[in-house]
Structure formats: C-alpha cells, structure tokens
Design an enzyme around this catalytic site. Structure first.
Site: not given
Ligand SMILES: NC(=O)c1ccc[n+]([C@@H]2O[C@H](COP(=O)([O-])OP(=O)(O)OC[C@H]3O[C@@H](n4cnc5c(N)ncnc54)[C@H](O)[C@@H]3O)[C@@H](O)[C@H]2O)c1
Length: 261
Positions: A23, A70, A161, A165, A149, A196, A44, A194
């Site tokens: 995702n 995982d 969190y 990070k 992040s 998502t 994933d 971002v």
């Molecule tokens: N979306 C934002 O605003 C944002 C901002 C800063 C940082 N991030 C970071 O970006 C990364 C991705 O975030 P996203 O928004 O794409 O999230 P998302 O939920 O869209 O995707 C995360 C993916 O990680 C997988 N996942 C969760 N736990 C897991 C585990 N234990 N083992 C393997 N896979 C696992 C989920 O199944 C999912 O497919 C994360 O590290 C998040 O902290 C996101």
C-alpha cells in the site's frame, strides 16, 4: 559503479526488496523501481495486498515476487529475505518502508505497551530487515533507503512514533559509516504528510495540515518514491548517511507556519 543505459532504466540489472509495499508509499516505491527496470520483491504483512502489487508489476512484463513479511518478527523477516534471495540470486536495494502510527494519548498516558509497539514496528522493524539484508547487499555493493518521517525531526504528536523515527537518523549514520568502506550506502527519507489510506478517515486533519506546507499541498506517494529512486540509484553514488526531508518545504518553514498558523 555499474553503468546502465538510459533506455533500460537505472535499475535494469538490480533486485530491490521493498517492505510495506502492499500500500501507500511502499507500493509507489515498488512501482517506480519496477518502472525503472528493477526486479522487485514486494514484501508486506498483508499478503493479498503484496500479491496484488506483484501481479500488477508482472502484468507490465517486469519481474516481481510477493513475499509475506512481518517486520515485527525476526523469523518472518529472515524467511522472507531468504526467499527473495533464493528467487533472484541476491539483493541490490533495500527500501525499508513498513511502519505506521498507533492511536494513544500523550505522556503520562502512554503505557509501556504503547511505546514498545511503536518501537517494534518503526525502529526494530527497520533493524531486522537491514540485519537480514546486509549479508546480501554487501557483496553487490548495494544500498538501503529507509522511510522515516518529519515526525522524527520535530514534534508533530505521538511521542513513541516520533522517538522511533528519530532513532532512524542515528541508525542511518552508524550504518553508513560502518558499511561505507565496503561500498554500501545507507540513506533516510523523511516524508511530510503524504496522501495514503492512513488519512482516509481524517480529512479535516489532512486539510488543516496541508495549510502548513509552503508548497501548498500534501505529498503524494509518488513524491516520496521519486526521492527513494534517486537515492537508491547510481545517480546518488556519492551520497550516504543523508537524512532527506521530502516535505513540501515544511521543515524549512518557521514553527508557527509548521503548526498551520
Ligand atoms: N502517510 C504519511 O503521511 C506518512 C508520513 C510520514 C511517514 N510515513 C511513513 O511511511 C511509511 C508508509 O506509510 P503509508 O502512509 O504508506 O502507510 P500504508 O498504511 O498505506 O502502508 C503501509 C504498509 O505497511 C504494511 N505493514 C504494516 N505493518 C507491517 C509489518 N509489521 N510488517 C510488514 N508490513 C507491514 C501494511 O500492510 C501496508 O501495506 C511508514 O513507515 C510511515 O510511518 C507516512
């Protein structure tokens, strides 16, 4: 440095493993690396999501494989990395993206369990994947790009969190120093907000946060993937130990602006 012709793409002869690739940002990284020629291992926790992404990539004629992983389990990570190496013979790029936030109050309301759950996923998750991948990255002078992040650079809520990070900054510095002499680069991308699925149920918060961004919009997963692809490519062959905010100018803005004022 291996030479790659432009029409083949920057990752034409490379194998990339992307965690959290089912995702959001991880999926965008998998798509981008694949579009630039990489063989992509789509890792994933959500096997169905990983399978859908791998199917999408192979449907374009690219090489890809979904693996269940995982990142909170060393055994699961080791098994998945071994499966990837068995399938494709080695690893050139690791994108460590799996992570996320949990809902909890600020201190003193956070329990040990809240803290440990965050550290397990967002810090130890990266440590485990790097530990399992390094023996395969070293002989191929590969590289690591982790996803942190802006919350690891400033205070934007969720102390556990944020702390997890932030820890990736020093992990990146230490890994790049330790493995630079062997030709392995290690970098860290710090995304701002971002768009998502994590924001799907918080449209007001997303709109409020967006106002704080000097570039006037939230990020798209593809914005992060572009930076990841650059750092993972030979275009960045003299860049290691770098912490790169990809944040629409957020961290450069003053604190009042950052708070959406
Ligand atoms: N979306 C934002 O605003 C944002 C901002 C800063 C940082 N991030 C970071 O970006 C990364 C991705 O975030 P996203 O928004 O794409 O999230 P998302 O939920 O869209 O995707 C995360 C993916 O990680 C997988 N996942 C969760 N736990 C897991 C585990 N234990 N083992 C393997 N896979 C696992 C989920 O199944 C999912 O497919 C994360 O590290 C998040 O902290 C996101």
């Amino acid at each position: 440095m291996r030479s790659v012709t432009t029409d083949q793409g920057r990752f034409a002869d490379r194998v990339a493993l992307v965690t959290g690739a089912g995702n959001g940002i991880g999926r965008a990284c998998a798509r981008r690396l694949s579009a630039e020629g990489a063989t992509v291992v789509v890792a994933d926790l959500d096997e169905a999501a990983a399978g859908a992404v791998a199917d999408e990539l192979t449907g374009t004629g690219a090489r890809a494989l979904a693996v269940a992983m995982d990142v909170t389990s060393a055994e699961s990570v080791d098994r998945a990395v071994a499966g990837a190496v068995d399938a494709f013979g080695g690893l050139d790029v690791l994108v460590s993206c799996a992570g996320g936030t949990f809902s909890h109050p600020p201190l003193p309301g956070t329990s040990d369990e809240d803290w440990l759950a965050n550290l397990e996923l967002n810090l130890m998750g990266v440590v485990r994947v790097v530990r399992a991948s390094l023996p395969h990255l070293l002989p191929r002078r590969g590289n690591v790009v982790s996803i942190g992040s802006v919350n690891g650079l400033g205070s934007f809520g969720s102390e556990p969190y944020s702390a997890a990070k932030a820890a990736l900054v020093n992990l990146t510095a230490n890994l790049s120093t330790a493995h630079g002499p062997a030709g392995v680069r290690v970098n860290l991308v710090m995304p701002g907000t971002v768009r998502t699925r994590v924001w799907d149920d918080q449209p007001e918060s997303l709109a409020e946060l967006t106002a704080a961004y000097p570039l006037g919009r939230a990020g798209e997963p593809e914005d992060i993937a572009a930076a990841v692809a650059f750092l993972a490519s030979d275009d960045a062959s003299w860049i290691s130990g770098v912490v790169l905010p990809v944040d629409g100018g957020l961290m450069a803005a003053g604190p009042l602006r950052r708070r959406g004022a």
